[in-house]
Design a protein around this motif. Structure first.
Motif, PDB file in Angstrom:
ATOM      1  N   MET A   1       0.718  -1.293  -0.060  1.00 37.91           N
ATOM      2  CA  MET A   1       0.008   0.080  -0.159  1.00 37.91           C
ATOM      3  C   MET A   1       0.827   1.359   0.109  1.00 37.91           C
ATOM      4  N   LEU A   2       0.366   2.286  -0.438  1.00 42.10           N
ATOM      5  CA  LEU A   2       1.239   3.345  -0.537  1.00 42.10           C
ATOM      6  C   LEU A   2       0.621   4.700   0.337  1.00 42.10           C
ATOM      7  N   ILE A   3       1.647   5.607   0.712  1.00 39.74           N
ATOM      8  CA  ILE A   3       1.085   6.602   1.720  1.00 39.74           C
ATOM      9  C   ILE A   3       0.415   7.765   0.688  1.00 39.74           C
ATOM     10  N   LEU A   4      -0.872   7.827   0.892  1.00 42.08           N
ATOM     11  CA  LEU A   4      -1.300   9.005   0.149  1.00 42.08           C
ATOM     12  C   LEU A   4      -1.879  10.256   0.854  1.00 42.08           C
ATOM     13  N   GLY A  98      -4.287  11.458  -3.423  1.00 40.41           N
ATOM     14  CA  GLY A  98      -4.698  10.270  -3.688  1.00 40.41           C
ATOM     15  C   GLY A  98      -6.268  10.195  -3.541  1.00 40.41           C
ATOM     16  N   ILE A  99      -6.572  10.546  -2.400  1.00 34.28           N
ATOM     17  CA  ILE A  99      -7.963  10.541  -1.839  1.00 34.28           C
ATOM     18  C   ILE A  99      -8.535  11.942  -1.755  1.00 34.28           C
ATOM     19  N   VAL A 100      -9.591  12.303  -2.245  1.00 34.49           N
ATOM     20  CA  VAL A 100     -10.486  13.587  -1.819  1.00 34.49           C
ATOM     21  C   VAL A 100     -11.739  13.222  -1.280  1.00 34.49           C
ATOM     22  N   GLY A 101     -12.187  13.832  -0.081  1.00 35.84           N
ATOM     23  CA  GLY A 101     -13.350  13.404   0.424  1.00 35.84           C
ATOM     24  C   GLY A 101     -14.120  14.710   0.652  1.00 35.84           C
ATOM     25  N   ASP A 102     -15.443  14.658   1.198  1.00 36.19           N
ATOM     26  CA  ASP A 102     -16.344  15.791   1.417  1.00 36.19           C
ATOM     27  C   ASP A 102     -16.922  15.407   2.595  1.00 36.19           C
ATOM     28  N   LYS A 103     -16.705  16.002   3.832  1.00 35.26           N
ATOM     29  CA  LYS A 103     -17.374  15.719   4.942  1.00 35.26           C
ATOM     30  C   LYS A 103     -18.764  16.565   5.075  1.00 35.26           C
ATOM     31  N   LEU A 193      -8.157   4.118  13.104  1.00 32.65           N
ATOM     32  CA  LEU A 193      -7.639   4.726  11.879  1.00 32.65           C
ATOM     33  C   LEU A 193      -6.992   3.802  11.233  1.00 32.65           C
ATOM     34  N   THR A 194      -6.335   2.670  11.608  1.00 33.64           N
ATOM     35  CA  THR A 194      -5.674   1.686  11.073  1.00 33.64           C
ATOM     36  C   THR A 194      -6.612   0.785  10.203  1.00 33.64           C
ATOM     37  N   GLY A 201      -7.427   1.334   1.390  1.00 38.08           N
ATOM     38  CA  GLY A 201      -6.447   0.936   0.556  1.00 38.08           C
ATOM     39  C   GLY A 201      -5.120   1.545   0.690  1.00 38.08           C
ATOM     40  N   VAL A 202      -4.995   2.400   1.678  1.00 44.16           N
ATOM     41  CA  VAL A 202      -3.718   3.148   1.955  1.00 44.16           C
ATOM     42  C   VAL A 202      -3.009   2.778   3.318  1.00 44.16           C
TER      43      VAL A 202
END
Length: 249
Positions: A1-4, A98-103, A193-194, A201-202
Motif C-alpha cells: 500500500m502507498l502513503i497517499l 490520492g483521495i479527496v473526500g467531502d465531510k 484509523l488503521t 487501501g492506503v
C-alpha cells in the motif's frame, strides 16, 4: 500500500447533486457554499484580530477553491455531473491528493443513492444518541436558533428520531460502507484509523501521530449535564432499542 495524501473539501456539497444536470449540480454547490459561515467571514477590528485574520484567510481560500472547482467542472455541461466528472475535476484541483473526500452530515440520508455508486467510498461515524441530542439541542438554542431548518430538529424527540433513521440507513448499507463508532475512535484512535486506512487501501502510517492526540474524550457522556430528565426519557423511549442493539445501553 502507498502513503497517499488525503484531502477534504469539507461540507462543500461535492456529492449532494451527483448525477444531476450541470445547472442543478452548480446551484446546489452554490447554495451549500453560501451557507458556510467560514466562507463569509468579514474582517473586523477586535482584540482577536490575529484569529480574525486567520479566519479571513481561510475564507478567501474557500472562495478561491469554489470558483476554481465550478469553473473546471463547467466543461461537462450540458450533461449530468457524474462521478467520473467529479473525479476528473478533483484531480485537477488537488493533483497531489490520492483521495479527496467531502465531510457533510446530510450524506447519511443519501446513502441509498451514494453507497451503491462504484468508485465512491462512504465513511460514516456514529455516536451515542444521548450525546448527539445534547450537543444538537445546545446548538439549536444558541448559534442555530435562527436557522430556517432548525424547527425540524429543535426537540429531543425530533433529534432522536433522526438519529434512529440515520442508524437504520447505515445498517442497511453496512456491507458497502465503513462504519466508525465515535467512542471507539476516541479510546482507540490508532486501531480505528488503521482499520480505516486498510479499508481505503492506503498505508496506516500515513496518518500522523498528531492526529491520534487530537481526538479527545470530552464529548463522551456530555448528556449527563446537557439533557433534562424529560429529554433523556424521550430519547430512550425513541432510540433505546437501537442503542441497545449497538451496545450503548
Amino acid at each position: 500500500m502507498l502513503i497517499l495524501n488525503i484531502t477534504l473539501t469539507h461540507e462543500f456539497g461535492t456529492f449532494v447533486a451527483l448525477n444531476e444536470p450541470y445547472r442543478a449540480y452548480r446551484n446546489e454547490i452554490l447554495r451549500t457554499w453560501r451557507t458556510q459561515r467560514i466562507l463569509h467571514c468579514r474582517l473586523r477590528r477586535s482584540p482577536r484580530m490575529k484569529r480574525t485574520l486567520w479566519r479571513w484567510g481561510i475564507s478567501m481560500r474557500g472562495h478561491a477553491f469554489a470558483i476554481r472547482y465550478l469553473g473546471k467542472i463547467r466543461r461537462y455541461r450540458p450533461g449530468c455531473i457524474d462521478l467520473s466528472a467529479v473525479q476528473a475535476t478533483l484531480r485537477e484541483v488537488f493533483p497531489r491528493a490520492g483521495i479527496v473526500g467531502d465531510k457533510m452530515p446530510h450524506y447519511v440520508h443519501m446513502l441509498d443513492k451514494l453507497a451503491p455508486t462504484r468508485g465512491l467510498s462512504s465513511v460514516m461515524i456514529y455516536r451515542d444518541c444521548r450525546d448527539v441530542t445534547s450537543s444538537h439541542l445546545r446548538l439549536a438554542r444558541t448559534s442555530w436558533r435562527n436557522k430556517r431548518w432548525i424547527q425540524d430538529q429543535d426537540t429531543a424527540e425530533k433529534v432522536a428520531k433522526q438519529w434512529v433513521d440515520a442508524l437504520e440507513t447505515m445498517e442497511r448499507h453496512r456491507d458497502r460502507i465503513h462504519l466508525i463508532r465515535y467512542e471507539d475512535l476516541v479510546r482507540e484512535p490508532r486501531r480505528e484509523l488503521t482499520a480505516l486506512a486498510e479499508w481505503l487501501g492506503v498505508d496506516p502510517a500515513g496518518f500522523p501521530e498528531r492526529s491520534m492526540k487530537s481526538v479527545r474524550d470530552n464529548g463522551i457522556g456530555k448528556h449527563r449535564n446537557g439533557l433534562s430528565e424529560q429529554e433523556l426519557e424521550a430519547v430512550m423511549n425513541i432510540a433505546g432499542p437501537t442503542m441497545a442493539r449497538l451496545g450503548y445501553v
